[in-house]
Each structure stands twice: as structure tokens, then as C-alpha cells.
Scaffold this active site. Sequence first.
Site, PDB file in Angstrom:
ATOM      1  N   GLY A 283      21.690 -13.712  18.763  1.00  0.00           N
ATOM      2  CA  GLY A 283      21.137 -14.763  18.083  1.00  0.00           C
ATOM      3  C   GLY A 283      22.019 -15.712  17.237  1.00  0.00           C
TER       4      GLY A 283
ATOM      5  N   GLU B 137      24.433 -14.640  10.546  1.00  0.00           N
ATOM      6  CA  GLU B 137      23.118 -14.267  11.275  1.00  0.00           C
ATOM      7  C   GLU B 137      22.294 -15.697  11.656  1.00  0.00           C
ATOM      8  OE1 GLU B 137      21.340 -12.658  13.178  1.00  0.00           O
ATOM      9  OE2 GLU B 137      20.484 -10.845  12.491  1.00  0.00           O
ATOM     10  N   ASP B 138      21.399 -15.397  12.850  1.00  0.00           N
ATOM     11  CA  ASP B 138      20.706 -16.829  12.817  1.00  0.00           C
ATOM     12  C   ASP B 138      19.423 -16.973  12.136  1.00  0.00           C
ATOM     13  OD1 ASP B 138      19.257 -14.260  13.742  1.00  0.00           O
ATOM     14  OD2 ASP B 138      18.756 -14.996  15.715  1.00  0.00           O
TER      15      ASP B 138
ATOM     16  N   ASP C 221      14.520 -12.941   8.383  1.00  0.00           N
ATOM     17  CA  ASP C 221      12.863 -13.016   8.696  1.00  0.00           C
ATOM     18  C   ASP C 221      12.476 -11.740   7.609  1.00  0.00           C
ATOM     19  OD1 ASP C 221      10.436 -13.349   9.810  1.00  0.00           O
ATOM     20  OD2 ASP C 221      10.605 -11.958  11.329  1.00  0.00           O
TER      21      ASP C 221
ATOM     22  N   LYS D 277      12.987 -17.352   6.632  1.00  0.00           N
ATOM     23  CA  LYS D 277      11.545 -17.215   6.490  1.00  0.00           C
ATOM     24  C   LYS D 277      11.142 -16.699   5.234  1.00  0.00           C
ATOM     25  CE  LYS D 277      10.184 -17.116  11.352  1.00  0.00           C
ATOM     26  NZ  LYS D 277       9.618 -16.454  12.165  1.00  0.00           N
TER      27      LYS D 277
ATOM     28  N   PHE E 248       6.944 -18.722  14.884  1.00  0.00           N
ATOM     29  CA  PHE E 248       8.053 -18.266  15.788  1.00  0.00           C
ATOM     30  C   PHE E 248       8.808 -19.387  16.185  1.00  0.00           C
ATOM     31  CE2 PHE E 248      10.183 -16.590  19.205  1.00  0.00           C
ATOM     32  CZ  PHE E 248      10.472 -15.140  18.717  1.00  0.00           C
ATOM     33  N   VAL E 249      10.267 -19.510  15.636  1.00  0.00           N
ATOM     34  CA  VAL E 249      10.997 -20.526  16.036  1.00  0.00           C
ATOM     35  C   VAL E 249      12.014 -20.096  17.192  1.00  0.00           C
ATOM     36  CG1 VAL E 249      10.772 -21.520  14.045  1.00  0.00           C
ATOM     37  CG2 VAL E 249      12.659 -19.999  14.258  1.00  0.00           C
TER      38      VAL E 249
ATOM     39  N   ARG F 252      17.664 -20.266  23.885  1.00  0.00           N
ATOM     40  CA  ARG F 252      18.780 -19.893  23.030  1.00  0.00           C
ATOM     41  C   ARG F 252      19.743 -21.273  23.037  1.00  0.00           C
ATOM     42  NH1 ARG F 252      19.148 -14.629  21.203  1.00  0.00           N
ATOM     43  NH2 ARG F 252      18.580 -13.078  22.665  1.00  0.00           N
TER      44      ARG F 252
HETATM   45  P1  IMP Z   1      14.405  -9.109  10.360  1.00  0.00           P
HETATM   46  O1  IMP Z   1      15.007 -10.071   9.428  1.00  0.00           O
HETATM   47  O2  IMP Z   1      15.128  -7.686  10.225  1.00  0.00           O
HETATM   48  O3  IMP Z   1      12.955  -8.980  10.502  1.00  0.00           O
HETATM   49  O4  IMP Z   1      14.953  -9.700  11.827  1.00  0.00           O
HETATM   50  C1  IMP Z   1      15.564 -10.490  11.956  1.00  0.00           C
HETATM   51  C2  IMP Z   1      15.850 -10.721  13.678  1.00  0.00           C
HETATM   52  O5  IMP Z   1      14.623 -10.856  14.227  1.00  0.00           O
HETATM   53  C3  IMP Z   1      16.484 -12.133  13.922  1.00  0.00           C
HETATM   54  O6  IMP Z   1      18.174 -11.662  13.792  1.00  0.00           O
HETATM   55  C4  IMP Z   1      15.983 -12.625  15.020  1.00  0.00           C
HETATM   56  O7  IMP Z   1      16.558 -12.190  16.206  1.00  0.00           O
HETATM   57  C5  IMP Z   1      14.716 -12.154  15.159  1.00  0.00           C
HETATM   58  N1  IMP Z   1      13.726 -13.150  14.661  1.00  0.00           N
HETATM   59  C6  IMP Z   1      13.068 -13.183  13.368  1.00  0.00           C
HETATM   60  N2  IMP Z   1      12.252 -14.229  13.532  1.00  0.00           N
HETATM   61  C7  IMP Z   1      12.566 -14.955  14.618  1.00  0.00           C
HETATM   62  C8  IMP Z   1      11.919 -16.108  15.139  1.00  0.00           C
HETATM   63  O8  IMP Z   1      11.064 -16.907  14.802  1.00  0.00           O
HETATM   64  N3  IMP Z   1      12.314 -16.534  16.409  1.00  0.00           N
HETATM   65  C9  IMP Z   1      13.224 -15.799  17.168  1.00  0.00           C
HETATM   66  N4  IMP Z   1      13.672 -14.659  16.665  1.00  0.00           N
HETATM   67  C10 IMP Z   1      13.236 -14.184  15.360  1.00  0.00           C
HETATM   68 MG    MG Z   2      16.411 -11.947  18.787  1.00  0.00          MG
END
Ligand code: IMP
Ligand code: MG
Length: 183
Positions: free
Chosen positions: A46, A102-103, A106, A134, A155-156, A168
Amino acid sequence: MATLDRDIDHILVTEEQLKAKVNELGAQITRDYAGRDLLLVSILKGSVVFMADLMRAIQMPCGIDFMVVSSYGGANTTSTGLVKIVKDLDQDLSGKDLLIVEDILDTGITLSHLVPMLKLRNPASVRLCTILSKPSRRKADIEPDYLGFEVPDEFVVGYGLDYDENYRNLPYVGVLKPEVYSK
Ligand code: IMP
Ligand code: MG
């Protein structure tokens, strides 16, 4: 309209906004890390687009490295919170100033487990830079040290973020039309 754009319901962050913000973050990182041994750690896949832009906005010597992580148990079990290193970094981290790229932050569960694992390798410091966050979804006690944009609980896709490995390569961040999910 190109085939990819057709699936987008609305844009949340434009290409121009992303470019301006990445330049701002790059300048700030350049100031903050002056004289340090900076290593950018990109979490694949990502962050690949953000990483490619951010590294060129940083105007000081720095290393880059890549990591692939996954949660044990597959796609729907991130809340179990265990991270597996699928592809590890290539280098020794001792004395290095790590900046994780990181992208999106979340729930924060993945990174809240990864950061302590990296700290065990004796880097001089570990910080986090994400282009999106988020905040309303956060479950773990972690926040980015450098942040691009806060987005609502939708969801983005785009700018590296995927839905089922697609979108992507969109140059902006947007929300998919509801019918795309039912295809
Ligand atoms: P978390 O912070 O552990 O919940 O997971 C983060 C990862 O989930 C990110 O690095 C993304 O790969 C994926 N992710 C979370 N939200 C989104 C979204 O809105 N679109 C696409 N991927 C997402
Ligand atoms: Mg992903």
C-alpha cells in the site's frame, strides 16, 4: 472517462493536494532528521506510491528498505492483532533512525505490533509517517508522527490503496461506487 475513474463515487483527496502535502512532509522530515542516519521503511504494498513520492521530497541522504507483513489468520482477523513478517528488511537496524512509511493508519493494530518488534533491533529511533489516517477507527494506542490527511470512516482506494488488489494506480484518493462491491 477512463475505466478506472468510472468506478469512483467521489474524490476525497486530489492529486494536487497529495503533491503539496508530500512536499510539505518531505521538507519537515528533512529539517527534523538533519545529521541523523535516516532509514525509510516502506510497508508493502500500500505504501509504494507514497514512498516513491516522499523519498524524492526528502532532501538529505537516506536509505530505503521494504517489508511485507500480514496478520495471522487472513483478511478478516486483523483484530487478533498478531503480525507475521512475510518479507523482512535487508539490513541491520542498530543506530538507525527509522521512519515507517505507511498508506493509512486505520485500527492501528498492525503497526502497534510491528513497532515493538522493530524496536527490539536497537534502532536509534522509530517514528511513523502515514499519508492517511482514519481516527474514528482506532483501536490501538498509536498515532502517526507525520500525517497527510484525516479521512472519514469510509473505505478508500487510490494512491497505493487497493480494493481486491485494484485501484492502487489511481493518482488520487477516492471512494468506490457501492455497485463495485457487489460485482
Ligand atoms: P490497521 O491500521 O492495522 O487496521 O490496518 C491498516 C492496513 O489496512 C493499511 O495498511 C491498509 O493496507 C488497509 N486499509 C485500511 N483501511 C483501508 C481503506 O480504506 N482502503 C484500503 N485499505 C485499507
Ligand atoms: Mg491493503
